[in-house]
Design a protein around this motif. Structure first.
Motif, PDB file in Angstrom:
ATOM      1  N   VAL A 160       0.844  -1.205   0.000  1.00 47.48           N
ATOM      2  CA  VAL A 160       0.000   0.000   0.000  1.00 47.48           C
ATOM      3  C   VAL A 160       0.879   1.255   0.000  1.00 47.48           C
ATOM      4  CG1 VAL A 160      -0.254  -0.020   2.531  1.00 47.48           C
ATOM      5  CG2 VAL A 160      -1.931   1.180   1.144  1.00 47.48           C
ATOM      6  N   THR A 161       0.448   2.248  -0.768  1.00 49.36           N
ATOM      7  CA  THR A 161       1.189   3.513  -0.829  1.00 49.36           C
ATOM      8  C   THR A 161       0.945   4.285   0.464  1.00 49.36           C
ATOM      9  OG1 THR A 161       0.794   3.551  -3.212  1.00 49.36           O
ATOM     10  CG2 THR A 161       1.545   5.606  -2.206  1.00 49.36           C
ATOM     11  N   PRO A 162       2.020   4.700   1.164  1.00 48.06           N
ATOM     12  CA  PRO A 162       1.809   5.479   2.395  1.00 48.06           C
ATOM     13  C   PRO A 162       0.908   6.695   2.120  1.00 48.06           C
ATOM     14  CG  PRO A 162       4.113   4.838   2.202  1.00 48.06           C
ATOM     15  CD  PRO A 162       3.440   4.451   0.902  1.00 48.06           C
ATOM     16  N   ALA A 197      -5.253   1.063 -11.845  1.00 48.93           N
ATOM     17  CA  ALA A 197      -5.217  -0.255 -12.502  1.00 48.93           C
ATOM     18  C   ALA A 197      -4.866  -1.390 -11.544  1.00 48.93           C
ATOM     19  CB  ALA A 197      -4.202  -0.211 -13.645  1.00 48.93           C
ATOM     20  N   PHE A 198      -4.181  -1.049 -10.444  1.00 53.77           N
ATOM     21  CA  PHE A 198      -3.742  -2.060  -9.455  1.00 53.77           C
ATOM     22  C   PHE A 198      -4.097  -1.514  -8.071  1.00 53.77           C
ATOM     23  CE2 PHE A 198      -1.105  -2.267 -13.232  1.00 53.77           C
ATOM     24  CZ  PHE A 198      -1.040  -3.619 -13.525  1.00 53.77           C
ATOM     25  N   THR A 199      -5.357  -1.676  -7.702  1.00 55.90           N
ATOM     26  CA  THR A 199      -5.903  -0.948  -6.550  1.00 55.90           C
ATOM     27  C   THR A 199      -5.402  -1.442  -5.208  1.00 55.90           C
ATOM     28  OG1 THR A 199      -7.860  -0.338  -7.780  1.00 55.90           O
ATOM     29  CG2 THR A 199      -8.100  -0.413  -5.398  1.00 55.90           C
ATOM     30  N   GLY A 200      -5.124  -2.745  -5.078  1.00 57.36           N
ATOM     31  CA  GLY A 200      -4.749  -3.279  -3.770  1.00 57.36           C
ATOM     32  C   GLY A 200      -5.865  -3.015  -2.774  1.00 57.36           C
ATOM     33  N   VAL A 201      -5.479  -2.626  -1.544  1.00 54.80           N
ATOM     34  CA  VAL A 201      -6.495  -2.372  -0.515  1.00 54.80           C
ATOM     35  C   VAL A 201      -6.953  -0.912  -0.526  1.00 54.80           C
ATOM     36  CG1 VAL A 201      -5.750  -4.295   0.944  1.00 54.80           C
ATOM     37  CG2 VAL A 201      -4.754  -2.017   1.299  1.00 54.80           C
ATOM     38  N   GLY A 202      -6.549  -0.166  -1.578  1.00 54.70           N
ATOM     39  CA  GLY A 202      -7.178   1.138  -1.808  1.00 54.70           C
ATOM     40  C   GLY A 202      -6.400   2.376  -1.388  1.00 54.70           C
ATOM     41  N   GLY A 203      -5.148   2.226  -1.002  1.00 54.77           N
ATOM     42  CA  GLY A 203      -4.373   3.399  -0.540  1.00 54.77           C
ATOM     43  C   GLY A 203      -4.443   4.570  -1.505  1.00 54.77           C
ATOM     44  N   ASN A 204      -4.246   4.315  -2.799  1.00 58.47           N
ATOM     45  CA  ASN A 204      -4.294   5.405  -3.779  1.00 58.47           C
ATOM     46  C   ASN A 204      -5.720   5.771  -4.148  1.00 58.47           C
ATOM     47  OD1 ASN A 204      -1.433   3.933  -4.676  1.00 58.47           O
ATOM     48  ND2 ASN A 204      -1.422   6.162  -4.661  1.00 58.47           N
ATOM     49  N   ALA A 205      -6.551   4.768  -4.395  1.00 56.99           N
ATOM     50  CA  ALA A 205      -7.930   5.046  -4.832  1.00 56.99           C
ATOM     51  C   ALA A 205      -8.621   5.982  -3.833  1.00 56.99           C
ATOM     52  CB  ALA A 205      -8.699   3.737  -4.974  1.00 56.99           C
ATOM     53  N   ILE A 227      -9.459  -1.048 -10.037  1.00 59.11           N
ATOM     54  CA  ILE A 227      -9.410  -2.422 -10.558  1.00 59.11           C
ATOM     55  C   ILE A 227      -8.398  -3.248  -9.762  1.00 59.11           C
ATOM     56  CG2 ILE A 227      -8.777  -3.804 -12.596  1.00 59.11           C
ATOM     57  CD1 ILE A 227      -9.481  -1.188 -14.234  1.00 59.11           C
ATOM     58  N   ASP A 228      -8.753  -4.461  -9.438  1.00 57.41           N
ATOM     59  CA  ASP A 228      -7.753  -5.410  -8.923  1.00 57.41           C
ATOM     60  C   ASP A 228      -8.191  -6.817  -9.309  1.00 57.41           C
ATOM     61  OD1 ASP A 228      -5.326  -5.029  -6.635  1.00 57.41           O
ATOM     62  OD2 ASP A 228      -6.035  -7.089  -6.949  1.00 57.41           O
ATOM     63  N   ILE A 229      -7.198  -7.648  -9.578  1.00 59.21           N
ATOM     64  CA  ILE A 229      -7.468  -9.016 -10.011  1.00 59.21           C
ATOM     65  C   ILE A 229      -7.901  -9.908  -8.850  1.00 59.21           C
ATOM     66  CG2 ILE A 229      -5.124  -9.965  -9.738  1.00 59.21           C
ATOM     67  CD1 ILE A 229      -5.485 -11.040 -12.683  1.00 59.21           C
ATOM     68  N   ASP A 230      -7.596  -9.456  -7.631  1.00 61.81           N
ATOM     69  CA  ASP A 230      -7.863 -10.262  -6.439  1.00 61.81           C
ATOM     70  C   ASP A 230      -9.166  -9.772  -5.779  1.00 61.81           C
ATOM     71  OD1 ASP A 230      -7.916 -11.442  -3.958  1.00 61.81           O
ATOM     72  OD2 ASP A 230      -5.910 -10.790  -3.347  1.00 61.81           O
ATOM     73  N   GLY A 241     -10.944  -7.664 -11.713  1.00 64.02           N
ATOM     74  CA  GLY A 241     -10.564  -8.125 -13.060  1.00 64.02           C
ATOM     75  C   GLY A 241      -9.106  -7.856 -13.354  1.00 64.02           C
ATOM     76  N   ASP A 242      -8.701  -8.344 -14.530  1.00 58.47           N
ATOM     77  CA  ASP A 242      -7.321  -8.207 -14.982  1.00 58.47           C
ATOM     78  C   ASP A 242      -7.230  -6.922 -15.810  1.00 58.47           C
ATOM     79  OD1 ASP A 242      -5.012  -8.312 -16.534  1.00 58.47           O
ATOM     80  OD2 ASP A 242      -5.093 -10.491 -16.753  1.00 58.47           O
ATOM     81  N   PHE A 243      -6.388  -5.992 -15.396  1.00 58.70           N
ATOM     82  CA  PHE A 243      -6.295  -4.702 -16.089  1.00 58.70           C
ATOM     83  C   PHE A 243      -6.040  -4.888 -17.580  1.00 58.70           C
ATOM     84  CE2 PHE A 243      -3.446  -1.260 -17.641  1.00 58.70           C
ATOM     85  CZ  PHE A 243      -4.420  -0.283 -17.757  1.00 58.70           C
ATOM     86  N   PHE A 244      -5.211  -5.857 -17.949  1.00 63.20           N
ATOM     87  CA  PHE A 244      -4.863  -6.045 -19.362  1.00 63.20           C
ATOM     88  C   PHE A 244      -6.102  -6.442 -20.171  1.00 63.20           C
ATOM     89  CE2 PHE A 244      -0.909  -6.398 -17.137  1.00 63.20           C
ATOM     90  CZ  PHE A 244      -0.048  -5.664 -17.922  1.00 63.20           C
ATOM     91  N   LEU A 297      -0.525   3.551 -12.171  1.00 65.98           N
ATOM     92  CA  LEU A 297       0.037   2.196 -12.184  1.00 65.98           C
ATOM     93  C   LEU A 297       0.876   1.960 -10.936  1.00 65.98           C
ATOM     94  CD1 LEU A 297       1.364   2.142 -15.891  1.00 65.98           C
ATOM     95  CD2 LEU A 297      -0.753   1.078 -15.037  1.00 65.98           C
ATOM     96  N   SER A 298       0.437   1.026 -10.080  1.00 64.48           N
ATOM     97  CA  SER A 298       1.297   0.594  -8.957  1.00 64.48           C
ATOM     98  C   SER A 298       1.257  -0.934  -8.922  1.00 64.48           C
ATOM     99  CB  SER A 298       0.851   1.205  -7.632  1.00 64.48           C
ATOM    100  OG  SER A 298      -0.453   0.817  -7.321  1.00 64.48           O
ATOM    101  N   PRO A 299       1.906  -1.543  -9.912  1.00 60.12           N
ATOM    102  CA  PRO A 299       1.837  -3.002 -10.033  1.00 60.12           C
ATOM    103  C   PRO A 299       2.711  -3.699  -8.991  1.00 60.12           C
ATOM    104  CG  PRO A 299       3.349  -2.096 -11.643  1.00 60.12           C
ATOM    105  CD  PRO A 299       2.763  -0.917 -10.925  1.00 60.12           C
TER     106      PRO A 299
END
Ligand code: MGP
Ligand code: SAH
Length: 263
Positions: free
Chosen positions: A85-87, A107-115, A128-131, A156-159, A172-174
């Motif tokens: 996660v982005t601080p 595109a790679f949301t993770g647990v949402g730090g950036n979103a 978006i996140d694949i998980d 989903g898969d960003f690609f 993008l934070s892959p």
């Protein structure tokens, strides 16, 4: 601060130990003490965590309030989320950098730090996140921050989704390959990024939006970041910044297109 029972497994058998977080170093020392006590594969359940984490990841938990200032209000995070996660301070700064945009695709949301920070700046976010678990946690965390209504969550898969998406900025934070990325002296985006090469990911992002922000390791090869601007003709304006938390450099963000400052 907490005085709590930390649960872990020894040889697969649940066990527990009382830990006192008088200060971060003491907790780390305690976890270190466990090394002879719990095996390499054993995980530790720390307060506020839904899942047990490997002891090498405890250092990120110790900085939990710099990741989410509202951590104690019920933030949900798993092991990958914790080290990726982005601080919050950096995510806020990145979001401010994208002002003027209407829609940001994370595109790679993770647990949402950036979103969450994009939404806090009143931007519309497609997250978006694949998980599926990451999206569940990101949605919950956005509710904690009161901004879930400004975010569309997609599992989903960003690609695969890219041809159906349009926005002003792609963020993008892959995955960088886990905390072990730091073992390489220089980070090569062509070979070390997951799930695809850094160049092909960048090209896909440009089909979705005219501006791209790329969050990468502090050891990234800066020449590669300037080469990225040449994938478009004429070359895209770009700007590279180091991101700090309390005077320590944590990562690098490269901005391409309109969001790069024109100095
Ligand atoms: P780090 O470089 O692993 O640790 O993570 P740090 O804080 O430098 O540890 P120290 O012991 O050297 O001080 C720094 C930050 O980079 C994390 O807080 C995340 O924001 C980000 N980060 C780390 N990893 C491993 C990833 C990753 O795989 N993907 C993304 N998107 N971000 C990551
Ligand atoms: N910026 C995020 C952290 C992102 S970590 C935050 O601040 O919370 C990288 C994320 O990329 C992981 O959650 C992983 O599940 C996701 N991911 C990996 N491959 C993906 C793909 N092909 N499409 C979308 N998400 C992907």
């Amino acid at each position: 601060m907490f005085n709590g029972v930390v649960k872990f497994k020894k040889d697969g058998i649940p066990s527990k130990r009382v830990l006192q977080e008088r200060d971060a170093n003491r907790l780390l020392a305690e976890v270190h003490l466990m090394e002879g006590f719990c095996s390499e594969s054993d995980k530790i359940l720390l307060p506020g965590m839904a899942d047990a984490i490997h002891r090498d990841v405890v250092k990120y938990w110790l900085r939990r309030y710099s990741l989410f200032s509202r951590f104690d209000e019920g933030i949900k995070i798993d092991e990958e989320g914790l080290f990726s996660v982005t601080p919050e301070e950096i995510a806020k700064h990145q979001a401010a950098h994208c002002h003027g945009a209407c829609t940001v695709i994370d595109a790679f949301t993770g647990v949402g730090g950036n979103a969450i920070q994009f939404a806090c700046m009143n931007l519309h976010v497609i997250a978006i996140d694949i998980d599926p678990k990451k999206i569940e946690y990101a949605r919950h965390n956005a509710e904690v921050y009161g901004v879930a209504d400004r975010i569309d969550f997609i599992v989903g898969d960003f690609f695969q989704l890219a041809p159906t998406l349009k926005g002003d900025v792609v963020f993008l934070s892959p995955p960088w390959g886990g905390p072990e990325y730091i073992r390489a002296e220089k980070y090569d985006i062509e070979t070390m990024l997951r799930p695809a090469s850094g160049f092909s990911l960048f090209k896909v992002a440009l089909t979705v939006a005219p501006s791209v922000a790329y969050f990468l390791p502090r050891t990234v090869d800066l020449d590669q970041l300037s080469q990225l601007s040449w994938v478009s003709s004429p070359p895209l304006p770009y700007e590279i910044e180091r991101n700090y938390v309390r005077d320590e450099v944590k990562a690098v963000t490269a901005y391409y297109g309109k969001i790069a400052s024109q100095k």
